[in-house]
Write an enzyme that holds these catalytic residues in place. Structure first.
Site, PDB file in Angstrom:
ATOM      1  CG  PHE A 165      -1.818  -1.075   1.459  1.00  0.00           C
ATOM      2  CD1 PHE A 165      -3.116  -1.019   0.978  1.00  0.00           C
ATOM      3  CD2 PHE A 165      -1.426  -2.214   2.163  1.00  0.00           C
ATOM      4  CE1 PHE A 165      -4.009  -2.068   1.191  1.00  0.00           C
ATOM      5  CE2 PHE A 165      -2.297  -3.263   2.382  1.00  0.00           C
ATOM      6  CZ  PHE A 165      -3.588  -3.191   1.894  1.00  0.00           C
ATOM      7  CG  ASP A 166       1.046   5.888  -1.651  1.00  0.00           C
ATOM      8  OD1 ASP A 166       2.131   6.121  -1.066  1.00  0.00           O
ATOM      9  OD2 ASP A 166       0.332   6.789  -2.135  1.00  0.00           O
ATOM     10  N   GLY A 167       0.925   5.227   1.235  1.00  0.00           N
ATOM     11  CA  GLY A 167       0.432   5.797   2.483  1.00  0.00           C
ATOM     12  C   GLY A 167      -0.585   6.902   2.291  1.00  0.00           C
ATOM     13  CG  ASP A 278      -2.408   8.916  -4.075  1.00  0.00           C
ATOM     14  OD1 ASP A 278      -2.537  10.163  -4.143  1.00  0.00           O
ATOM     15  OD2 ASP A 278      -1.347   8.372  -3.713  1.00  0.00           O
TER      16      ASP A 278
END
Length: 302
Positions: A165-167, A278
């Site tokens: 996951f990106d943050g 995102d």
């Protein structure tokens, strides 16, 4: 007692995200007029006995379903597709061919299926249609646009579901990202250093991470989950991210603070079954190496 999905991790997924229907999709897109899908429907019917090849999210789905056993059904995968019901037969046939216990599906023949996410109580929605993903995110469902051209997952970890996951704007809110976009890196670093002890608000994928954490804690001898945070943050902005996860009582296995370096090659080494980010630039880099999906939320997608 009626059937129920209560307490399960529910993944809703489109046909093209689960299986490789890219050649068939070209036939659909070449159609025209009010019955443009007729040739596509005929092709899918002609191929009914031919299992579709695995698609971008196939590995993640197969491994998540391995958390089920004879006594406990922990994961439910539901097809949520713009395909027509005739083409849906091939989807179910293909799932059966690969031993995927997928029993439920909605086929809407061109209409957006996202509205069925609410009665499913879905924890995740994967689709190749950006408009459906945006609608799902607006409705509060973790959702990502699958990049069909993504590399397929490695088969090096058959007993681990690996998810990265990106943050900011994915696990966390886009609060800090807004500072970066408006004022630059120095202001961002100062903002995060000053607020290191203040947890970030939840982003759209925090509920999925929490559900995966619960699934991991329930455990099964056949499969485990390994998660990674892969972020453009660097020290000193790392601390707020870590402290936020601690505040949520959610453990992750790896954290990569890359300070703006391209994520693709790091992800190639981690070998996730799926990566969520995102920003399209990061996804385009990552998709050359690993299965990837665009989370169309936050200021970068405003």
């Amino acid at each position: 007692m009626g059937a129920s999905l209560d307490g399960k991790l529910v993944v809703a997924i489109s046909s093209r995200a689960l299986f490789d229907f890219e050649e068939e999709n070209k036939v659909f897109e070449q159609g025209n007029g009010p019955h443009k899908d007729r040739a596509y429907m005929k092709l899918q019917l002609d191929k009914l006995e031919e299992p579709a090849k695995p698609g971008v999210a196939f590995s993640m789905v197969r491994k998540l379903l391995a958390f089920n056993d004879a006594s406990t059904q922990r994961v439910e995968v539901v097809i949520l597709s713009r395909n027509d019901p005739v083409s849906g037969m091939r989807v179910f046939r293909s799932a059966q061919h690969y031993g995927l216990p997928i029993e439920r599906g909605s086929f809407t023949r061109g209409q957006s299926p996202w509205r069925y996410l609410k009665p499913l109580h879905a924890n995740l929605f994967l689709s190749t249609h950006l408009s459906d993903v945006r609608a799902a995110l607006d409705a509060g469902v973790p959702a990502a646009q699958v990049y069909p051209q993504s590399a397929l997952a490695s088969d090096a970890h058959p007993h681990e579901v690996r998810i990265a996951f990106d943050g900011d704007a994915v696990l966390f809110s886009d609060e800090a990202e807004r500072v970066f976009q408006a004022q630059g890196l120095s202001a961002f670093q100062k903002h995060e250093r000053d607020k290191a002890l203040q947890p970030l608000s939840a982003g759209p994928f925090k509920p999925l991470l929490a559900a995966l954490h619960r699934l991991q804690q329930e455990g099964t001898p056949n499969m485990r989950i390994r998660t990674a945070l892969v972020t453009a943050r660097s020290a000193p902005a790392h601390e707020r991210a870590i402290r936020t996860l601690m505040e949520w009582n959610i453990e992750i296995d790896e954290a990569m603070f890359l300070g703006g370096l391209p994520k693709g090659e790091f992800l190639r080494e981690f070998e996730p079954d799926f990566f969520f980010d995102d920003q399209t630039g990061h996804i385009e880099s990552a998709s050359q190496h690993v299965p990837s999906g665009h989370v169309a939320s936050g200021v970068a997608n405003a």
